[in-house]
Design a protein around this motif. Structure first.
Motif: not given
Length: 512
Positions: A366-371
């Motif tokens: 999820l955080l990877a997608g955000y970044f």
């Protein structure tokens, strides 16, 4: 056509996210389309709330409306927007369909409608099919009814949220919608994180000092910001002080201020950071770096609610809520005499431990997608995505630098795609070769290694199991030391080893 209006979806025992996900899944099944998205408007961005048919990392993306003309067009009106199959407007889901990861969307059928559950735009419902002319006239005419049903679920969710707020918070906090800016958003669906956020929302309503504990890079500042935003002090400032960055000769003046002539160079009177936070929150980051001499003065602030400027004769009353953060073991520092015991007990009235990224499961993606989306916008990519093999590498890596390290890894990888010849006007995929060397060389779990080779890995490698285990230990320790800049005490903490045992193991492995 009749939509199966299953009012069981509105039962209060279901959580709001479950209701919305169930709705999206039903819509995808009913219309037999490839992707359905429910995105909530937050300022000038759209945040995915429930998705079907899209890769996991899409949930972590934040779509800036100004950078996505199709989403902007949907938001600009209240009726259904059906894009022509040959529309030149780029699709926000380009390369993100689960069935065709990384493949550009060909001529396809795409439409969306804005949602207005309470007379105010909440967000959008989007529908995509890979096949031109997939949606029939009957289905297209029925989409507004689906939107009305979705708006009903959103109203139920809002009412439930308000009832819960009425039970938990005082009158002032009840009126707060609790939203925070996108730049301060805490992204995470892991139960540990969700439970922690609920806990913080309760303690935020008090004035108890809070001690945030966690490894470097877990986002302690964001948790402190949430505490402030959910408190009655939110209308006043939150002053951030990085104790590690303050020169020891100036730390007292920076915190408590000084009068004119208090020391060489004090040409005028100046308020300190504590005084600037009067009525609000003082966030003391890296509190373990504060000198002992200054700790005594900070204790006075906590005990009596007053400060004394450097060189002044009279104290000044202040009303400040203290939130401190550290990646160090303050209890151990107290035993060594490096931190005052009385201050430690005052600061840790309500201790909160923030979990490291490696313990948060799918939050990594999820955080990877955000970044990824952040860098897509920052560097003007048409579309930027992660290859499945890259996602696997991200999930297996232990992230000693936590969320901050993940952010930097994604940023560097995005830049490497360009330096290695990627065309930003096409769909750009971050492959394993674009990642940092640490991620590529990190040892695989032995069970994965056995599954991916023949039943006789020792024969193929020519090494015994004992030698292979020692290689794994040696490489793991080296990587952890590199991440901690050869800080053996910090490495021992990350590896969950006693420092003396780590030194013994390192000597046996030839690392010392």
């Amino acid at each position: 056509m009749l939509f199966p209006l299953d009012f069981r979806d509105l039962k209060l025992e279901l959580s709001p996210p479950v209701r919305l996900q169930r709705f999206v899944d039903q819509v995808q099944q009913l219309l037999d389309c490839n992707a359905v998205g429910l995105l909530q408007l937050d300022g000038d961005i759209l945040k995915p709330v429930a998705l079907a048919g899209l890769v996991t990392t899409t949930s972590g993306r934040r779509f800036a409306v100004a950078h996505h003309p199709r989403l902007s067009a949907i938001l600009s009106q209240r009726k259904l927007v059906h894009f022509a199959p040959d529309s030149a407007l780029p699709d926000p889901y380009d390369g993100l369909l689960a069935t065709q990861q990384g493949v550009p969307l060909p001529v396809h059928d795409c439409m969306g409608i804005s949602l207005w559950p309470d007379g105010k735009c909440w967000g959008v419902l989007t529908l995509d099919s890979l096949y031109k002319g997939h949606f029939s006239a009957e289905q297209i005419a029925f989409i507004p009814q689906l939107a009305v049903y979705c708006e009903t679920i959103l109203r139920v969710n809002r009412l439930e949220s308000e009832m819960r707020a009425l039970r938990q918070f005082d009158e002032q906090l009840k009126q707060d919608n609790g939203s925070i800016s996108a730049s301060q958003e805490l992204i995470g669906q892991h139960p540990q994180v969700q439970n922690l956020l609920k806990e913080l929302d309760v303690v935020a309503t008090s004035d108890l000092p809070v001690l945030l504990q966690g490894e470097t890079g877990v986002g302690k500042e964001l948790f402190a910001w949430r505490l402030h935003q959910r408190s009655q002090r939110k209308v006043a400032p939150m002053i951030h002080v990085n104790c590690a960055a303050l020169p020891e000769t100036l730390v007292e003046s920076e915190l408590f201020g000084h009068v004119k002539g208090a020391f060489s160079g004090a040409a005028s009177e100046r308020a300190g950071r504590v005084e600037s936070a009067d009525g609000g929150t003082l966030f003391l980051d890296e509190i373990g770096e504060l000198p002992l001499t200054v700790q005594a003065k900070l204790l006075r602030t906590l005990q009596n609610g007053e400060i004394q400027r450097l060189g002044a004769d009279k104290p000044i009353k202040v009303d400040v809520r203290i939130v401190a953060a550290t990646n160090r073991d303050l209890a151990e520092m107290v035993k060594r005499g490096d931190f005052r015991a009385d201050l430690y007990h005052r600061l840790s009235v309500y201790p909160v431990v923030i979990p490291p990224l490696r313990e948060r499961g799918d939050d990594i993606l999820l955080l990877a997608g955000y970044f990824v989306e952040l860098n897509r916008s920052r560097f003007s990519f048409r579309s930027l995505r992660l290859a499945p093999a890259t996602e696997q590498l991200l999930q297996r890596y232990p992230w000693p630098g936590n969320v901050r390290e993940l952010e930097h890894v994604i940023s560097r990888a995005a830049l490497r795609t360009v330096s290695q010849g990627a065309n930003k006007t096409e769909i750009v995929t971050i492959e394993p070769r674009h990642l940092d060397q640490e991620l590529l060389t990190y040892p695989r779990d032995f069970s994965q290694a056995l599954d991916s080779t023949s039943p006789e890995p020792s024969v193929l490698s020519g090494r015994s199991l004992k030698d292979s285990i020692e290689d794994f230990q040696r490489q793991f320790i080296q990587q952890t030391l590199a991440a901690t800049q050869d800080n053996w005490a910090e490495a021992a903490r990350l590896l969950k080893l006693d420092p003396s045992n780590l030194h013994k193991l390192a000597r046996r492995l030839g690392l010392k």
